[in-house]
Design a protein around this motif. Structure first.
Motif, PDB file in Angstrom:
ATOM      1  N   LEU A  58       0.829  -1.203   0.000  1.00  0.00           N
ATOM      2  CA  LEU A  58       0.000   0.000   0.000  1.00  0.00           C
ATOM      3  C   LEU A  58       0.865   1.256   0.000  1.00  0.00           C
ATOM      4  N   LEU A  59       1.924   1.251   0.802  1.00  0.00           N
ATOM      5  CA  LEU A  59       2.836   2.390   0.852  1.00  0.00           C
ATOM      6  C   LEU A  59       3.514   2.618  -0.497  1.00  0.00           C
ATOM      7  N   PHE A  60       3.825   1.547  -1.187  1.00  0.00           N
ATOM      8  CA  PHE A  60       4.504   1.661  -2.483  1.00  0.00           C
ATOM      9  C   PHE A  60       3.632   2.360  -3.512  1.00  0.00           C
ATOM     10  N   ARG A  61       2.309   2.109  -3.432  1.00  0.00           N
ATOM     11  CA  ARG A  61       1.406   2.589  -4.475  1.00  0.00           C
ATOM     12  C   ARG A  61       0.649   3.851  -4.090  1.00  0.00           C
ATOM     13  N   THR A  62       0.981   4.458  -2.955  1.00  0.00           N
ATOM     14  CA  THR A  62       0.270   5.653  -2.518  1.00  0.00           C
ATOM     15  C   THR A  62       1.218   6.848  -2.484  1.00  0.00           C
ATOM     16  N   PRO A  63       0.666   8.064  -2.434  1.00  0.00           N
ATOM     17  CA  PRO A  63       1.524   9.253  -2.376  1.00  0.00           C
ATOM     18  C   PRO A  63       2.333   9.310  -1.088  1.00  0.00           C
ATOM     19  N   ILE A  64       3.474   9.963  -1.149  1.00  0.00           N
ATOM     20  CA  ILE A  64       4.253  10.205   0.059  1.00  0.00           C
ATOM     21  C   ILE A  64       3.391  11.020   1.017  1.00  0.00           C
ATOM     22  N   GLY A  65       3.339  10.580   2.255  1.00  0.00           N
ATOM     23  CA  GLY A  65       2.595  11.333   3.253  1.00  0.00           C
ATOM     24  C   GLY A  65       1.165  10.878   3.434  1.00  0.00           C
ATOM     25  N   GLN A  66       0.656  10.000   2.556  1.00  0.00           N
ATOM     26  CA  GLN A  66      -0.694   9.489   2.773  1.00  0.00           C
ATOM     27  C   GLN A  66      -0.693   8.612   4.017  1.00  0.00           C
ATOM     28  N   ASP A  67      -1.694   8.807   4.856  1.00  0.00           N
ATOM     29  CA  ASP A  67      -1.727   8.110   6.139  1.00  0.00           C
ATOM     30  C   ASP A  67      -2.484   6.796   6.043  1.00  0.00           C
ATOM     31  N   ILE A  68      -1.958   5.818   6.765  1.00  0.00           N
ATOM     32  CA  ILE A  68      -2.597   4.508   6.877  1.00  0.00           C
ATOM     33  C   ILE A  68      -2.900   4.265   8.351  1.00  0.00           C
ATOM     34  N   PHE A  69      -4.133   3.904   8.642  1.00  0.00           N
ATOM     35  CA  PHE A  69      -4.538   3.601  10.003  1.00  0.00           C
ATOM     36  C   PHE A  69      -4.971   2.137  10.070  1.00  0.00           C
ATOM     37  N   VAL A  70      -4.537   1.450  11.107  1.00  0.00           N
ATOM     38  CA  VAL A  70      -4.939   0.062  11.312  1.00  0.00           C
ATOM     39  C   VAL A  70      -5.650  -0.013  12.662  1.00  0.00           C
ATOM     40  N   VAL A  71      -6.854  -0.546  12.655  1.00  0.00           N
ATOM     41  CA  VAL A  71      -7.651  -0.642  13.877  1.00  0.00           C
ATOM     42  C   VAL A  71      -7.491  -2.035  14.460  1.00  0.00           C
ATOM     43  N   PRO A  72      -6.846  -2.155  15.624  1.00  0.00           N
ATOM     44  CA  PRO A  72      -6.721  -3.470  16.259  1.00  0.00           C
ATOM     45  C   PRO A  72      -8.084  -4.047  16.611  1.00  0.00           C
ATOM     46  N   LEU A  73      -8.117  -5.351  16.779  1.00  0.00           N
ATOM     47  CA  LEU A  73      -9.358  -6.050  17.081  1.00  0.00           C
ATOM     48  C   LEU A  73      -9.806  -5.785  18.511  1.00  0.00           C
ATOM     49  N   SER A  74     -11.097  -5.534  18.657  1.00  0.00           N
ATOM     50  CA  SER A  74     -11.708  -5.606  19.976  1.00  0.00           C
ATOM     51  C   SER A  74     -12.002  -7.073  20.214  1.00  0.00           C
ATOM     52  N   PRO A  75     -11.607  -7.644  21.361  1.00  0.00           N
ATOM     53  CA  PRO A  75     -11.852  -9.075  21.580  1.00  0.00           C
ATOM     54  C   PRO A  75     -13.288  -9.477  21.314  1.00  0.00           C
ATOM     55  N   ALA A  76     -14.238  -8.635  21.717  1.00  0.00           N
ATOM     56  CA  ALA A  76     -15.646  -8.972  21.523  1.00  0.00           C
ATOM     57  C   ALA A  76     -16.037  -8.987  20.057  1.00  0.00           C
ATOM     58  N   SER A  77     -15.243  -8.328  19.202  1.00  0.00           N
ATOM     59  CA  SER A  77     -15.587  -8.315  17.777  1.00  0.00           C
ATOM     60  C   SER A  77     -15.403  -9.688  17.165  1.00  0.00           C
ATOM     61  N   CYS A  78     -14.729 -10.584  17.872  1.00  0.00           N
ATOM     62  CA  CYS A  78     -14.502 -11.931  17.350  1.00  0.00           C
ATOM     63  C   CYS A  78     -15.488 -12.940  17.933  1.00  0.00           C
ATOM     64  N   MET A  79     -16.455 -12.452  18.677  1.00  0.00           N
ATOM     65  CA  MET A  79     -17.377 -13.354  19.339  1.00  0.00           C
ATOM     66  C   MET A  79     -18.300 -14.035  18.332  1.00  0.00           C
ATOM     67  N   VAL A  80     -18.469 -15.323  18.486  1.00  0.00           N
ATOM     68  CA  VAL A  80     -19.466 -16.080  17.736  1.00  0.00           C
ATOM     69  C   VAL A  80     -20.198 -16.980  18.720  1.00  0.00           C
ATOM     70  N   VAL A  81     -21.384 -17.338  18.363  1.00  0.00           N
ATOM     71  CA  VAL A  81     -22.167 -18.184  19.245  1.00  0.00           C
ATOM     72  C   VAL A  81     -21.453 -19.514  19.461  1.00  0.00           C
ATOM     73  N   GLY A  82     -21.279 -19.906  20.706  1.00  0.00           N
ATOM     74  CA  GLY A  82     -20.644 -21.176  21.025  1.00  0.00           C
ATOM     75  C   GLY A  82     -19.139 -21.104  21.167  1.00  0.00           C
ATOM     76  N   SER A  83     -18.535 -19.961  20.907  1.00  0.00           N
ATOM     77  CA  SER A  83     -17.089 -19.818  21.033  1.00  0.00           C
ATOM     78  C   SER A  83     -16.744 -19.294  22.419  1.00  0.00           C
TER      79      SER A  83
END
Length: 208
Positions: free
Chosen positions: A74-99
């Motif tokens: 992504l950095l290679f193909r974007t302009p210099i200075g374009q920002d990238i944000f990564v949102v870490p997982l909230s543990p509850a976001s991985c909840m499934v029934v029975g897990s």
């Protein structure tokens, strides 16, 4: 929509947000998808990735390697200075029934450690940590209120970073990758074809 409204209400500026989502969004699939999108038109890219891998209990270290490759591409193909944000997982976001809750909590923590480690080594890349966003987060199906709360916690970091317009946003023309260049040329389907005035004009302008 909640994120756009949250940013706009604070900055007073219009916000255009496009969302690209898939159920099985692995780092490799995300990289392939982003290669089909003209990311240079955006001021920032926000990655919310890892849910599928958390549910699949993907090994954390190879996943981190794949995430690093995704950001590098992504950095290679974007302009210099374009920002990238990564949102870490909230543990509850991985909840499934029975897990069991402790299983998803633990594995989300493993993937989040990879996210923070990778982002710390990448330029213009920020890991955003979401604090508690309310009781709806413990449910499998989130409500509009939950997404509004998430947007309100994402917006301040996005605004703070994007408000710094001192960094240049120029295409890194000196980092030409021959494989990517050839791939882009092949997609145009203009090699070994009859001469066309419109392409000749483009070539003339590029030589100036």
């Amino acid at each position: 929509g909640h994120l756009a409204r949250s940013i706009a209400s604070t900055t007073g500026r219009g916000v255009d947000i496009d969302v690209f989502a898939e159920l099985e969004m692995t780092p490799e699939r995300c990289r392939d998808l982003l290669r089909e999108i003209k990311t240079t038109r955006y001021d920032a890219v926000v990655l919310m990735i890892g849910m599928w891998d958390c549910l699949s209990v993907t090994d954390a270290e190879p996943w981190g390697v794949d995430l690093s490759a995704l950001i590098d591409d992504l950095l290679f193909r974007t302009p210099i200075g374009q920002d990238i944000f990564v949102v870490p997982l909230s543990p509850a976001s991985c909840m499934v029934v029975g897990s069991p809750r402790w299983v998803t909590d633990f594995h989300a923590g493993e993937l989040n450690a990879q996210i923070h480690g990778v982002c710390a080594l990448k330029p213009t890349t920020t890991a955003i940590t979401l604090t508690d966003v309310g009781p709806d987060d413990i449910e499998q199906h989130r409500t509009s209120q939950t997404y509004r709360a998430i947007a309100e916690r994402l917006a301040p970091t996005l605004i703070a970073v994007l408000s710094n317009y001192s960094r240049p946003r120029l295409l890194m023309l000196d980092r030409v990758d021959e494989a990517h260049r050839q791939e882009a040329l092949d997609r145009l389907n203009i090699v070994d074809t009859e001469p066309e005035d419109r392409f000749d004009r483009i070539a003339t302008l590029a030589q100036r």
